[in-house]
Scaffold this active site. Sequence first.
Site, PDB file in Angstrom:
ATOM      1  N   ASN A   9       0.802  -1.234   0.000  1.00  0.00           N
ATOM      2  CA  ASN A   9       0.000   0.000   0.000  1.00  0.00           C
ATOM      3  C   ASN A   9       0.824   1.269   0.000  1.00  0.00           C
ATOM      4  O   ASN A   9       0.455   2.262  -0.628  1.00  0.00           O
ATOM      5  CB  ASN A   9      -1.003  -0.030   1.157  1.00  0.00           C
ATOM      6  CG  ASN A   9      -0.314  -0.082   2.510  1.00  0.00           C
ATOM      7  OD1 ASN A   9       0.651  -0.802   2.710  1.00  0.00           O
ATOM      8  ND2 ASN A   9      -0.807   0.712   3.437  1.00  0.00           N
ATOM      9  N   GLU A  39       4.080  -5.003  12.190  1.00  0.00           N
ATOM     10  CA  GLU A  39       3.107  -3.926  12.035  1.00  0.00           C
ATOM     11  C   GLU A  39       1.988  -4.489  11.171  1.00  0.00           C
ATOM     12  O   GLU A  39       2.183  -4.716   9.972  1.00  0.00           O
ATOM     13  CB  GLU A  39       3.752  -2.690  11.413  1.00  0.00           C
ATOM     14  CG  GLU A  39       4.843  -2.120  12.302  1.00  0.00           C
ATOM     15  CD  GLU A  39       5.434  -0.828  11.784  1.00  0.00           C
ATOM     16  OE1 GLU A  39       6.140  -0.173  12.532  1.00  0.00           O
ATOM     17  OE2 GLU A  39       5.164  -0.475  10.617  1.00  0.00           O
ATOM     18  N   CYS A  44      -3.202   1.301   6.559  1.00  0.00           N
ATOM     19  CA  CYS A  44      -3.463   0.515   7.776  1.00  0.00           C
ATOM     20  C   CYS A  44      -4.038   1.380   8.884  1.00  0.00           C
ATOM     21  O   CYS A  44      -4.786   0.919   9.726  1.00  0.00           O
ATOM     22  CB  CYS A  44      -2.173  -0.119   8.254  1.00  0.00           C
ATOM     23  SG  CYS A  44      -0.968   1.127   8.702  1.00  0.00           S
ATOM     24  N   GLU A  76       8.265   0.788  16.420  1.00  0.00           N
ATOM     25  CA  GLU A  76       9.384   1.341  15.673  1.00  0.00           C
ATOM     26  C   GLU A  76       9.173   2.841  15.553  1.00  0.00           C
ATOM     27  O   GLU A  76       8.041   3.329  15.574  1.00  0.00           O
ATOM     28  CB  GLU A  76       9.514   0.665  14.298  1.00  0.00           C
ATOM     29  CG  GLU A  76       9.833  -0.822  14.406  1.00  0.00           C
ATOM     30  CD  GLU A  76      10.399  -1.416  13.133  1.00  0.00           C
ATOM     31  OE1 GLU A  76      11.049  -0.691  12.346  1.00  0.00           O
ATOM     32  OE2 GLU A  76      10.184  -2.624  12.919  1.00  0.00           O
TER      33      GLU A  76
HETATM   34  N1  NAD Z   1       0.550  -1.722  10.799  1.00  0.00           N
HETATM   35  C1  NAD Z   1       1.095  -1.149   9.757  1.00  0.00           C
HETATM   36  O1  NAD Z   1       1.959  -0.251   9.865  1.00  0.00           O
HETATM   37  C2  NAD Z   1       0.669  -1.550   8.375  1.00  0.00           C
HETATM   38  C3  NAD Z   1       1.103  -0.768   7.319  1.00  0.00           C
HETATM   39  C4  NAD Z   1       0.690  -1.111   6.018  1.00  0.00           C
HETATM   40  C5  NAD Z   1      -0.103  -2.234   5.800  1.00  0.00           C
HETATM   41  N2  NAD Z   1      -0.485  -2.986   6.851  1.00  0.00           N
HETATM   42  C6  NAD Z   1      -1.333  -4.147   6.630  1.00  0.00           C
HETATM   43  O2  NAD Z   1      -0.897  -4.871   5.475  1.00  0.00           O
HETATM   44  C7  NAD Z   1      -2.021  -5.490   4.846  1.00  0.00           C
HETATM   45  C8  NAD Z   1      -2.032  -5.171   3.371  1.00  0.00           C
HETATM   46  O3  NAD Z   1      -0.789  -5.527   2.808  1.00  0.00           O
HETATM   47  P1  NAD Z   1      -0.586  -6.940   2.076  1.00  0.00           P
HETATM   48  O4  NAD Z   1      -1.853  -7.388   1.432  1.00  0.00           O
HETATM   49  O5  NAD Z   1       0.644  -6.846   1.245  1.00  0.00           O
HETATM   50  O6  NAD Z   1      -0.301  -7.902   3.320  1.00  0.00           O
HETATM   51  P2  NAD Z   1       0.131  -9.434   3.218  1.00  0.00           P
HETATM   52  O7  NAD Z   1       0.253  -9.893   4.608  1.00  0.00           O
HETATM   53  O8  NAD Z   1      -0.726 -10.192   2.281  1.00  0.00           O
HETATM   54  O9  NAD Z   1       1.596  -9.398   2.531  1.00  0.00           O
HETATM   55  C9  NAD Z   1       2.617  -8.598   3.063  1.00  0.00           C
HETATM   56  C10 NAD Z   1       3.956  -9.135   2.590  1.00  0.00           C
HETATM   57  O10 NAD Z   1       4.166 -10.408   3.170  1.00  0.00           O
HETATM   58  C11 NAD Z   1       4.494 -11.368   2.187  1.00  0.00           C
HETATM   59  N3  NAD Z   1       3.997 -12.658   2.682  1.00  0.00           N
HETATM   60  C12 NAD Z   1       2.739 -13.141   2.611  1.00  0.00           C
HETATM   61  N4  NAD Z   1       2.652 -14.342   3.232  1.00  0.00           N
HETATM   62  C13 NAD Z   1       3.902 -14.619   3.709  1.00  0.00           C
HETATM   63  C14 NAD Z   1       4.484 -15.711   4.434  1.00  0.00           C
HETATM   64  N5  NAD Z   1       3.761 -16.768   4.811  1.00  0.00           N
HETATM   65  N6  NAD Z   1       5.800 -15.649   4.755  1.00  0.00           N
HETATM   66  C15 NAD Z   1       6.545 -14.592   4.392  1.00  0.00           C
HETATM   67  N7  NAD Z   1       6.060 -13.519   3.694  1.00  0.00           N
HETATM   68  C16 NAD Z   1       4.757 -13.547   3.368  1.00  0.00           C
HETATM   69  C17 NAD Z   1       3.838 -10.852   0.931  1.00  0.00           C
HETATM   70  O11 NAD Z   1       4.439 -11.374  -0.229  1.00  0.00           O
HETATM   71  C18 NAD Z   1       4.060  -9.346   1.072  1.00  0.00           C
HETATM   72  O12 NAD Z   1       5.362  -9.006   0.661  1.00  0.00           O
HETATM   73  C19 NAD Z   1      -3.254  -4.926   5.554  1.00  0.00           C
HETATM   74  O13 NAD Z   1      -3.712  -5.854   6.510  1.00  0.00           O
HETATM   75  C20 NAD Z   1      -2.732  -3.697   6.277  1.00  0.00           C
HETATM   76  O14 NAD Z   1      -3.456  -3.380   7.447  1.00  0.00           O
HETATM   77  C21 NAD Z   1      -0.131  -2.668   8.151  1.00  0.00           C
HETATM   78  N1  6OD Z   2       4.443   3.055   9.301  1.00  0.00           N
HETATM   79  C1  6OD Z   2       3.881   4.204   8.847  1.00  0.00           C
HETATM   80  C2  6OD Z   2       2.669   4.241   8.192  1.00  0.00           C
HETATM   81  C3  6OD Z   2       1.858   3.110   8.007  1.00  0.00           C
HETATM   82  C4  6OD Z   2       0.804   3.179   7.169  1.00  0.00           C
HETATM   83  C5  6OD Z   2      -0.062   2.088   6.957  1.00  0.00           C
HETATM   84  O1  6OD Z   2      -0.633   1.855   5.868  1.00  0.00           O
HETATM   85  C6  6OD Z   2       4.599   5.472   9.049  1.00  0.00           C
HETATM   86  O2  6OD Z   2       4.025   6.552   8.805  1.00  0.00           O
HETATM   87  O3  6OD Z   2       5.773   5.372   9.475  1.00  0.00           O
END
Ligand code: NAD
Ligand code: 6OD
Length: 471
Positions: free
Chosen positions: A141, A240, A274, A452
């Site tokens: 994202n 995260e 997120c 972090e």
């Molecule tokens: N908390 C935060 O800061 C934050 C920030 C951005 C996105 N997100 C979360 O990320 C999600 C959206 O992103 P997404 O669809 O790419 O997430 P995802 O978990 O599907 O994938 C994230 C990454 O993990 C890899 N991956 C998937 N399964 C794996 C496994 N078993 N072992 C190792 N790597 C693996 C994927 O290839 C990708 O690079 C949403 O749930 C969003 O809330 C959280």
């Molecule tokens: N980790 C951060 C943002 C996360 C955004 C989630 O989609 C940041 O602003 O450092």
Amino acid sequence: MRAGRSFEDRFPATGEVTALVQESTADDVDAAVTAARKALRGPWGRMSVPERIAILRRIVDEVNRRFDDFLRAEILDTGKPVSLARQIDIPRGAANFAVFADLIATMGTEVFQTPTPDRADALNYTIRVPRGVIAVICPWNLPLLLMTWKVAPALACGNTVVVKPSEETPATAALLGEVMNAVGVPPGVYNVVHGFGPGSAGEFLTSHPDVDGITFTGESVTGEAIMRAAATGVRPVSLELGGKNPGLVFDDADLDAAVEGLSRACFSNTGQVCLGTERLYVQRGIFEAFVERFCERAKRFRFGDPFSNETTLGPLVSQVHREKVLSFYDMARREGATVLVGGGVPNVPGFVSGYWVEPTVWTGLPQSSPVVSDEIFGPCTHVMPFDDEDEAVALANDTRYGLATSIWTRDVSRAHRVASRIEVGVAWINCWFLRDLRTPFGGAKRSGVGREGGAHSLEFYTELRNICVKL
Ligand SMILES: NC(=O)c1ccc[n+]([C@@H]2O[C@H](COP(=O)([O-])OP(=O)(O)OC[C@H]3O[C@@H](n4cnc5c(N)ncnc54)[C@H](O)[C@@H]3O)[C@@H](O)[C@H]2O)c1
Ligand SMILES: N/C(=C\C=C\C=O)C(=O)O
């Protein structure tokens, strides 16, 4: 084990293939980890803090020099509007390195004067040493922002990294590799592997025995899988994860500010943030007034060419994610939600094959509906009235997630009181996504493990060593 093969990278606004990406094999991942280990024992491992700071600052300058290259790459991978990528994503790709260069320039540790029985005393002091080879696994994202949010502190602390960007958005991780080479980061310090999760580069990396720590951003269910992989070899994780963030609007709120701030929180990046808001709770006395203005604001987003400054809402990142979001749109309708705005697919002339969905606002569903409890990660939110502060807090905390919230009220005491009661890692008052990179960032409950940001990043990217010397 699959032999390395390529996969398609697509532009979400048209569905066109923009690149073929070589999927890394287990051998490729092993070679990357081996190179990272070797680099720790080479010039990088012997570099002084001032020398590392100088390199980090050269990375900042080179990312800024190649700003337009990163901008184009990020938009082609994500479809996000150029105005958003220019304001948020790419500037943070540089800022993340700057903030951690500043941090290590001034960080200190601790020392204790220890009395001894023979009254000769002793000194106990602490040093921080790099954790080693860090696996960095990132989502699609905010690809550059979130990847550099991990790589910057990792390198600042003297580690080496193996980065696995999302299969949806590989471009800027590769481009950053060109930056590393251009500024003289030694070979093996920054490594990129491409591919998917299970049975691909993600799993090969997290299960590699020579990885010393795993920092991951992505879905909570993926975080569980990565925690399981990290357990073998007792490797630490920084996670995260997902969220289902509430926004609380009290009846004394500045309505203009709340409507504008929450329209960003709900719809920015097409809801693929997120920290975004997918649950809105509005005090009953202003519910109608707020909903009317919020829905009017939602209708004002403009779809179109992501490279146009006029576009304010892009497509979702992929056809698969679009189908997931639309399945929730269908579920809301089946469950009898009142659709206040949107709920469907817009017609975007010139971009009819893009992964578009309408910004959508629902009301009328119970907390128990998956639409109100599960993370959708789209431009949609459910709005519900509440009567008093305790009810608002209870509604906000009625979730297995705990990432972020925003609270809108002019009552300063209530703002601070409520913020301290919402079970999240980040609480904003009368604002959203206002980031100070020195603050602790992360989630509670199923939204993450660890924090972090600023000095908090040192806890994951360094090991503490206590040394006692008898005087
Ligand atoms: N908390 C935060 O800061 C934050 C920030 C951005 C996105 N997100 C979360 O990320 C999600 C959206 O992103 P997404 O669809 O790419 O997430 P995802 O978990 O599907 O994938 C994230 C990454 O993990 C890899 N991956 C998937 N399964 C794996 C496994 N078993 N072992 C190792 N790597 C693996 C994927 O290839 C990708 O690079 C949403 O749930 C969003 O809330 C959280
Ligand atoms: N980790 C951060 C943002 C996360 C955004 C989630 O989609 C940041 O602003 O450092």
